[in-house]
Design a protein around this motif. Structure first.
Motif, PDB file in Angstrom:
ATOM      1  N   VAL A 107      48.805   9.901  28.042  1.00  0.00           N
ATOM      2  CA  VAL A 107      48.987   8.675  28.838  1.00  0.00           C
ATOM      3  C   VAL A 107      50.378   8.072  28.651  1.00  0.00           C
ATOM      4  N   CYS A 108      51.030   8.465  27.556  1.00  0.00           N
ATOM      5  CA  CYS A 108      52.374   7.909  27.290  1.00  0.00           C
ATOM      6  C   CYS A 108      53.489   8.857  27.702  1.00  0.00           C
ATOM      7  N   ASN A 109      53.122   9.935  28.388  1.00  0.00           N
ATOM      8  CA  ASN A 109      54.130  10.846  28.922  1.00  0.00           C
ATOM      9  C   ASN A 109      55.036  10.077  29.880  1.00  0.00           C
ATOM     10  N   LEU A 110      56.321  10.453  29.904  1.00  0.00           N
ATOM     11  CA  LEU A 110      57.278   9.719  30.747  1.00  0.00           C
ATOM     12  C   LEU A 110      56.816   9.620  32.198  1.00  0.00           C
ATOM     13  N   SER A 111      56.342  10.760  32.760  1.00  0.00           N
ATOM     14  CA  SER A 111      55.982  10.748  34.183  1.00  0.00           C
ATOM     15  C   SER A 111      54.786   9.823  34.437  1.00  0.00           C
ATOM     16  N   MET A 126      57.578  -0.354  30.900  1.00  0.00           N
ATOM     17  CA  MET A 126      57.439   0.813  30.022  1.00  0.00           C
ATOM     18  C   MET A 126      56.959   0.346  28.643  1.00  0.00           C
ATOM     19  N   GLU A 127      57.558  -0.756  28.163  1.00  0.00           N
ATOM     20  CA  GLU A 127      57.232  -1.245  26.816  1.00  0.00           C
ATOM     21  C   GLU A 127      55.771  -1.701  26.719  1.00  0.00           C
ATOM     22  N   SER A 128      55.302  -2.437  27.751  1.00  0.00           N
ATOM     23  CA  SER A 128      53.920  -2.941  27.672  1.00  0.00           C
ATOM     24  C   SER A 128      52.916  -1.793  27.787  1.00  0.00           C
ATOM     25  N   TRP A 129      53.259  -0.784  28.589  1.00  0.00           N
ATOM     26  CA  TRP A 129      52.381   0.389  28.742  1.00  0.00           C
ATOM     27  C   TRP A 129      52.264   1.130  27.408  1.00  0.00           C
ATOM     28  N   MET A 130      53.399   1.359  26.788  1.00  0.00           N
ATOM     29  CA  MET A 130      53.392   2.101  25.519  1.00  0.00           C
ATOM     30  C   MET A 130      52.625   1.314  24.449  1.00  0.00           C
ATOM     31  N   ILE A 134      49.759   3.116  22.380  1.00  0.00           N
ATOM     32  CA  ILE A 134      50.179   3.697  21.089  1.00  0.00           C
ATOM     33  C   ILE A 134      49.630   2.889  19.909  1.00  0.00           C
ATOM     34  N   GLY A 135      49.736   1.554  19.980  1.00  0.00           N
ATOM     35  CA  GLY A 135      49.269   0.721  18.862  1.00  0.00           C
ATOM     36  C   GLY A 135      47.791   0.943  18.548  1.00  0.00           C
ATOM     37  N   PRO A 136      46.899   0.718  19.531  1.00  0.00           N
ATOM     38  CA  PRO A 136      45.472   0.924  19.251  1.00  0.00           C
ATOM     39  C   PRO A 136      45.148   2.383  18.897  1.00  0.00           C
ATOM     40  N   GLY A 137      45.838   3.313  19.513  1.00  0.00           N
ATOM     41  CA  GLY A 137      45.576   4.735  19.221  1.00  0.00           C
ATOM     42  C   GLY A 137      45.900   5.067  17.777  1.00  0.00           C
ATOM     43  N   LEU A 138      47.025   4.562  17.292  1.00  0.00           N
ATOM     44  CA  LEU A 138      47.398   4.835  15.898  1.00  0.00           C
ATOM     45  C   LEU A 138      46.513   4.055  14.925  1.00  0.00           C
ATOM     46  N   ALA A 139      46.078   2.860  15.324  1.00  0.00           N
ATOM     47  CA  ALA A 139      45.168   2.096  14.455  1.00  0.00           C
ATOM     48  C   ALA A 139      43.855   2.865  14.282  1.00  0.00           C
ATOM     49  N   ALA A 140      43.364   3.461  15.356  1.00  0.00           N
ATOM     50  CA  ALA A 140      42.134   4.265  15.266  1.00  0.00           C
ATOM     51  C   ALA A 140      42.373   5.496  14.392  1.00  0.00           C
ATOM     52  N   ASN A 172      57.810   8.293  18.008  1.00  0.00           N
ATOM     53  CA  ASN A 172      57.682   7.717  19.346  1.00  0.00           C
ATOM     54  C   ASN A 172      57.288   6.239  19.280  1.00  0.00           C
ATOM     55  N   ALA A 173      56.402   5.910  18.333  1.00  0.00           N
ATOM     56  CA  ALA A 173      55.998   4.507  18.165  1.00  0.00           C
ATOM     57  C   ALA A 173      57.217   3.644  17.807  1.00  0.00           C
ATOM     58  N   ALA A 174      58.045   4.163  16.905  1.00  0.00           N
ATOM     59  CA  ALA A 174      59.244   3.402  16.499  1.00  0.00           C
ATOM     60  C   ALA A 174      60.185   3.245  17.688  1.00  0.00           C
ATOM     61  N   ARG A 175      60.297   4.302  18.477  1.00  0.00           N
ATOM     62  CA  ARG A 175      61.174   4.257  19.657  1.00  0.00           C
ATOM     63  C   ARG A 175      60.785   3.123  20.597  1.00  0.00           C
TER      64      ARG A 175
END
Ligand SMILES: N[C@@H](CCC(=O)N[C@@H](CS)C(=O)NCC(=O)O)C(=O)O
Length: 211
Positions: A107-111, A126-130, A134-140, A172-175
């Motif tokens: 879901v976080c692929n550029l396209s 882009m920032e709000s989408w990521m 990414i945040g909830p995915g990594l928390a899980a 990618n999260a840091a980016r």
């Protein structure tokens, strides 16, 4: 014939494979496919990767696509031990790897992200989408590590497929400016991974094309 990885410096899927190539100690070279200019959808890349993606690995007279399939090929042919021998361990490592590679990453692929931004007419950035994924995915993922099977690495005391997915996802999260400071299990594993020379050598900064 030399092993060639068609990749892009910031591509998470490519980064996973670069770590595996380093762990295997192979002599290989990277050929950059520029995702920002759409080179991935050009004829040359489509001929090697009909999905128009990176990475593609040319090795042993084969042309391989899909990073997890590539890593499993390297694991089996070069004896990397990236999957535990027991079925339960394999299932756990794959579940961790897939939580990133099949849930967060697509879901976080550029396209995909660019399409969401355009289709929303500006409501989504882009920032709000990521941040949304990414945040909830990594928390899980951090919660999934709350297990006696977790050791110095995601599963026990040697790197597995799960760790190879985690490192690029954290880059990618840091980016995208995602705050991961509270994810302490992930943090400890990242410190252990960053001590490994093959992980250091695979870092995107070493593969950034000269402009
Ligand atoms: N499941 C694929 C995903 C590959 C993938 O999504 N690659 C991204 C870079 S990380 C890409 O080529 N994106 C091109 C685009 O979004 O147009 C794999 O693991 O190899």
């Amino acid at each position: 014939m030399q092993t060639v990885l068609y990749d892009y410096w910031r591509s998470s899927a490519s980064y996973r494979v670069r770590i595996a190539l380093g762990l295997a100690g192979l002599d290989w070279r990277a050929v950059s496919v520029d995702l920002l200019t759409g080179e991935n959808r050009g004829a040359d890349n489509l001929a090697r990767n009909p999905q128009g993606l990176v990475p593609t690995l040319e090795i042993d007279g084969l042309r391989l696509t899909q990073s997890l399939a590539i890593i499993e090929y390297l694991d089996e042919t070069r004896g990397l031990g990236l999957l535990p021998a027991d079925a339960a361990g394999k299932a756990r490592v794959r579940a961790l790897a897939y939580a990133i590679a099949m849930e967060i990453h697509p879901v976080c692929n550029l396209s995909v992200a660019r399409h969401a931004v355009q289709a929303s007419g500006g409501a989504i950035t882009m920032e709000s989408w990521m941040a949304r994924f990414i945040g909830p995915g990594l928390a899980a993922f951090d919660q999934m590590l709350d297990s006696p099977a977790t050791g110095r690495f995601c599963h026990g005391d040697r790197p597995t497929l799960a760790d190879l997915c985690l490192v690029p996802q954290m880059y990618n999260a840091a980016r995208w400016g995602i705050d991961t400071a509270g994810l302490t299990r992930i943090g400890a594993i990242m410190a252990a991974m960053n001590d490994i020379p093959a992980v250091q050598a695979a870092h995107p900064d070493h593969f950034k094309p000269e402009s």
